[in-house]
Scaffold this motif. Structure first.
Motif, mmCIF file in Angstrom:
data_model
loop_
_atom_site.group_PDB
_atom_site.id
_atom_site.type_symbol
_atom_site.label_atom_id
_atom_site.label_comp_id
_atom_site.label_asym_id
_atom_site.label_seq_id
_atom_site.Cartn_x
_atom_site.Cartn_y
_atom_site.Cartn_z
ATOM 1 N N LEU A 116 0.795 -1.217 0.000
ATOM 2 C CA LEU A 116 0.000 0.000 0.000
ATOM 3 C C LEU A 116 0.834 1.277 0.000
ATOM 4 C CD1 LEU A 116 -2.772 -0.953 2.583
ATOM 5 C CD2 LEU A 116 -3.006 -0.720 0.129
ATOM 6 N N LEU A 117 2.090 1.213 0.416
ATOM 7 C CA LEU A 117 2.872 2.435 0.609
ATOM 8 C C LEU A 117 3.151 3.182 -0.695
ATOM 9 C CD1 LEU A 117 5.412 1.541 3.392
ATOM 10 C CD2 LEU A 117 3.573 3.194 3.473
ATOM 11 N N ILE A 118 3.553 2.504 -1.727
ATOM 12 C CA ILE A 118 3.884 3.188 -2.984
ATOM 13 C C ILE A 118 2.643 3.846 -3.604
ATOM 14 C CG2 ILE A 118 4.816 2.883 -5.312
ATOM 15 C CD1 ILE A 118 6.936 2.708 -3.127
ATOM 16 N N PRO A 119 1.502 3.141 -3.718
ATOM 17 C CA PRO A 119 0.318 3.837 -4.248
ATOM 18 C C PRO A 119 -0.128 5.013 -3.376
ATOM 19 C CG PRO A 119 -0.026 1.474 -4.325
ATOM 20 C CD PRO A 119 1.238 1.702 -3.571
ATOM 21 N N ILE A 120 -0.018 4.878 -2.066
ATOM 22 C CA ILE A 120 -0.391 5.983 -1.189
ATOM 23 C C ILE A 120 0.554 7.159 -1.407
ATOM 24 C CG2 ILE A 120 -0.392 6.716 1.235
ATOM 25 C CD1 ILE A 120 -1.634 4.031 1.924
ATOM 26 N N GLY A 121 1.846 6.884 -1.580
ATOM 27 C CA GLY A 121 2.806 7.951 -1.848
ATOM 28 C C GLY A 121 2.486 8.695 -3.142
#
Length: 144
Positions: free
Chosen positions: A56-61
């Motif tokens: 989830l971290l990359i899409p949230i970034g």
């Protein structure tokens, strides 16, 4: 009827913007723990949670970068106070995006250090080591 109204009021006061991310993280942990087959699979539960968060971290970034651009551009149409506020919000969105990218890059090394092994490669997270796994967690592809 009064009890229902009081319960609704109590629940709505508990849900604000500060508690929603913690609730999501807690639900991820509880769901992964529920799918584990006993206390022996607790390591797999934490690896599955780390895998889900890493996904989830990359899409949230990226969404935070887009949100920062939209907030900044939208604030430029307003008056001076609105411009100042939108610049502050956009900077904090960019800071959040940078933190998400840094955690995504350093996360595998930190997880590997906690388990005293080499860095874990989350690029091949198996689908059975996630919330979508169903009834069993098999994190053998990423386990240390």
């Amino acid at each position: 009827m009064d009890k229902i109204r009081r319960a609704k009021l109590y629940l709505t006061t508990m849900l604000d913007i500060k508690t929603i991310p913690l609730m999501i993280l807690g639900m991820l942990f509880v769901m992964n723990f529920a799918f584990a087959n006993g206390i022996d699979n607790l390591t797999n539960v934490f690896l599955a949670l780390a895998c889900d968060i890493h996904k989830l971290l990359i899409p949230i970034g990226f969404l935070l970068v887009v949100a920062a651009a939209v907030i900044y551009a939208g604030g430029q149409v307003g008056n001076a106070e609105m411009r100042g506020k939108s610049q502050g919000w956009a900077v904090w969105a960019l800071v959040g995006a940078i933190m998400a990218f840094v955690i995504a890059m350093l996360g595998p090394a930190l997880i590997g250090a906690m388990y005293s092994t080499t860095a874990i490669n989350f690029s091949n997270c198996p689908s059975t080591c996630s919330l979508s796994a169903g009834s069993a967690l098999d994190c053998s592809a990423i386990s240390p």
